[in-house]
Design an enzyme around this catalytic site. Sequence first.
Site, PDB file in Angstrom:
ATOM      1  CB  SER A  71     -11.505  -1.324   2.895  1.00  0.00           C
ATOM      2  OG  SER A  71     -10.137  -1.576   2.699  1.00  0.00           O
ATOM      3  NE  ARG A 113      -2.554   1.236   3.590  1.00  0.00           N
ATOM      4  CZ  ARG A 113      -3.301   0.993   4.667  1.00  0.00           C
ATOM      5  NH1 ARG A 113      -4.530   0.547   4.531  1.00  0.00           N
ATOM      6  NH2 ARG A 113      -2.801   1.162   5.867  1.00  0.00           N
ATOM      7  CE  LYS A 140      -6.482   3.450   5.229  1.00  0.00           C
ATOM      8  NZ  LYS A 140      -7.614   2.802   4.526  1.00  0.00           N
TER       9      LYS A 140
END
Lengths: 211, 211
Positions: free
Chosen positions: B111, B43, B140
């Site tokens: 997700s 990612r 996050k």
Amino acid sequence: MARRDWTEKLRVYLVTDDRPDHGEVAAIVEQALAGGVTCVQLRRKQEDGGPMLKLALRLRELASAHGALFIVNDRLDIALLSGADGVHVGQTDLPASLVKSRFPELVVGVSARSVGEAAQAEHDGADYVGVGSVYPTATKGDAVLTGLDVLAACKRAVRIPIVGIGGITVERAADVLAAGADGVAVVSAIMSAQDPKAAAAAFVGRTFMNT
Amino acid sequence: MARRDWTEKLRVYLVTDDRPDHGEVAAIVEQALAGGVTCVQLRRKQEDGGPMLKLALRLRELASAHGALFIVNDRLDIALLSGADGVHVGQTDLPASLVKSRFPELVVGVSARSVGEAAQAEHDGADYVGVGSVYPTATKGDAVLTGLDVLAACKRAVRIPIVGIGGITVERAADVLAAGADGVAVVSAIMSAQDPKAAAAAFVGRTFMNT
Ligand code: NI
């Protein structure tokens, strides 16, 4: 697509800007197509894949309706999923050689700022090169300025078609073609025009006049 | 890949962080694989396609050498060009349904932050869902906090495997599996560990212990 089918379509090459409103982008692109642009490149920096794909599908449809080429900048995946004719990559994007070898049916364009980069792009199997910035531009403030000389030198160095990009106005379009470009790529001169259709038509008139 | 081959590989699922040094990322991933992680997801937010593809090819090789699954976040094109086993998409990324229909050979993860999103993902053909954030996380900051309850509800609502993500530490891993997860996804608890191999091994020990 056979090359003769699409080289002509590089002539007046519209590149979208980053305005957030997709409806506005599509409306301007549609007007520009009505004005005669022959190619549309969807370029969106920092947009998520979902919304960018939706916009790509919309522009794909508009371009097809007007017989124009549709190219996606950088995102090969969005080019594939939207049915684009091709993908355009910069020097730090996906390598043209790999893209072309895996997806030979796609038109692959590469941005070049020098004769060396243009020759490398041709070697890598690129179908065309975008050379610039030919003139100073606000769209890419950090862009290398190539001027018409580098463009002319690229024309002598490679056999694939060349599209000039960067700060090209209607007034300058004829000079860019005279220097050896097969087409002119335009962002703000059409995207930010008060009348995008008229602006596109002016480019079309000026560029085809000089054939 | 048949599902029975890869569902087990979701067990200890490492997600890379955004540190700029690719050599560091690869070194940590290699240690984590040596420690037993069963899946690696690349990612990278805001990285150009060229360098990201290079890193993907490197991690693809490392994962293969350790028999681990290799997944790319968001960039389907980089997944395809690097030979990844799959692609993981968020709610604003490319739609799972389209990705799966065009590239059925890829493992597609989605997700989800709610039972509704998990059920939709399954309906769209997703192969697994990542549910979270299960715990608060610095990776996050703006993530929705689902807690273990939503994860457990997702487990009851869908048949595809579920990976818990967000703030999962070695100490919490057993709770996440007990709530119904088939695996735990981890970023900082391995990527930022002083000894990534030992951290990975601790997760492996804790999660397989609780089978
Ligand atoms: Ni053809």
